[in-house]
Design a protein around this motif. Structure first.
Motif, PDB file in Angstrom:
ATOM      1  N   HIS A   1       0.840  -1.182   0.000  1.00  0.00           N
ATOM      2  CA  HIS A   1       0.000   0.000   0.000  1.00  0.00           C
ATOM      3  C   HIS A   1       0.876   1.233   0.000  1.00  0.00           C
ATOM      4  N   ILE A   2       0.425   2.299  -0.691  1.00  0.00           N
ATOM      5  CA  ILE A   2       1.236   3.504  -0.839  1.00  0.00           C
ATOM      6  C   ILE A   2       1.552   4.136   0.509  1.00  0.00           C
ATOM      7  N   ARG A   3       0.642   4.066   1.469  1.00  0.00           N
ATOM      8  CA  ARG A   3       0.938   4.672   2.769  1.00  0.00           C
ATOM      9  C   ARG A   3       2.059   3.938   3.468  1.00  0.00           C
ATOM     10  N   HIS A   4       2.237   2.663   3.158  1.00  0.00           N
ATOM     11  CA  HIS A   4       3.346   1.912   3.730  1.00  0.00           C
ATOM     12  C   HIS A   4       4.655   2.232   3.035  1.00  0.00           C
ATOM     13  N   VAL A   5       4.565   2.690   1.812  1.00  0.00           N
ATOM     14  CA  VAL A   5       5.750   3.011   1.041  1.00  0.00           C
ATOM     15  C   VAL A   5       6.324   4.356   1.469  1.00  0.00           C
ATOM     16  N   ALA A   6       5.468   5.277   1.812  1.00  0.00           N
ATOM     17  CA  ALA A   6       5.910   6.619   2.158  1.00  0.00           C
ATOM     18  C   ALA A   6       6.456   6.633   3.576  1.00  0.00           C
ATOM     19  N   LEU A   7       7.648   6.152   3.712  1.00  0.00           N
ATOM     20  CA  LEU A   7       8.262   6.037   5.020  1.00  0.00           C
ATOM     21  C   LEU A   7       9.009   7.310   5.353  1.00  0.00           C
ATOM     22  N   ALA A   8       8.817   7.805   6.550  1.00  0.00           N
ATOM     23  CA  ALA A   8       9.537   9.001   6.962  1.00  0.00           C
ATOM     24  C   ALA A   8      10.957   8.662   7.354  1.00  0.00           C
TER      25      ALA A   8
ATOM     26  N   ALA B   1      12.723   0.884  12.790  1.00  0.00           N
ATOM     27  CA  ALA B   1      11.450   1.527  13.107  1.00  0.00           C
ATOM     28  C   ALA B   1      11.092   2.432  11.938  1.00  0.00           C
ATOM     29  N   HIS B   2       9.818   2.443  11.560  1.00  0.00           N
ATOM     30  CA  HIS B   2       9.349   3.228  10.425  1.00  0.00           C
ATOM     31  C   HIS B   2       8.145   4.061  10.837  1.00  0.00           C
ATOM     32  N   GLU B   3       8.010   5.218  10.205  1.00  0.00           N
ATOM     33  CA  GLU B   3       6.822   6.061  10.335  1.00  0.00           C
ATOM     34  C   GLU B   3       6.299   6.268   8.927  1.00  0.00           C
ATOM     35  N   GLY B   4       5.102   5.785   8.635  1.00  0.00           N
ATOM     36  CA  GLY B   4       4.513   5.913   7.311  1.00  0.00           C
ATOM     37  C   GLY B   4       3.487   7.021   7.308  1.00  0.00           C
TER      38      GLY B   4
END
Length: 154
Positions: free
Chosen positions: A2-9, A146-149
């Protein structure tokens, strides 16, 4: 994915890397942090926590997150999306470092901190070094991530 999972901060990992190239009889262990902004630019900084064989490096961060396999699970009543294997490549001035990561993404409710219309999510993961070139040749090790999406917009 999913695109929101791809957009990692950020991918931030405290790691122990062992440099075989500078090792001699006993490999020297060195902890470092890898901090990456995956989209939109794919920027990365590797920062050692103390002096040793590894030195600070900056460069690009790319991965195969679009082709990673995923499956969903329910843990304690919450949906978790598991992505594996994701291969990431840090290409810096000192060489390239390729890592394999497994992440577990958790929705954080109806949160949309940046107002892009997509729900935000967080993830934790584990990764291992696959290979290296240049000053990273012979490196072994791994760590946690750790990721922030934040959806579509930065």
């Amino acid at each position: 994915m999913h695109i929101r999972h791809v957009a990692l901060a950020a991918l931030a990992a405290a790691v122990t890397l062992t440099s075989i190239a500078s090792a001699g009889p006993a490999a020297a262990k060195q902890r470092a942090a890898i901090d990456a902004k995956i989209l939109p630019q794919g920027k990365v900084v590797l920062t050692p926590f103390k002096d040793g064989a590894l030195m600070r490096d900056v460069g690009t961060f790319t991965g195969n997150w679009r082709s990673a396999s995923s499956r969903d699970a329910i843990r304690s009543g919450q949906k978790v999306s598991i992505y594996t294997p994701v291969l990431w490549t840090l290409a810096g001035k000192r060489g390239t470092l390729t890592i394999r990561e497994r992440t577990e993404w958790n929705d954080i409710g109806e949160s949309d901190a940046n107002g892009d219309g997509q729900h935000d999510a967080i993830a934790i993961g584990r990764w291992r070094v696959v290979r290296g070139t240049g000053e990273y040749a012979g490196i072994t090790g791994g760590g946690r991530s750790a990721h922030e999406g934040l959806g579509h917009v930065w």
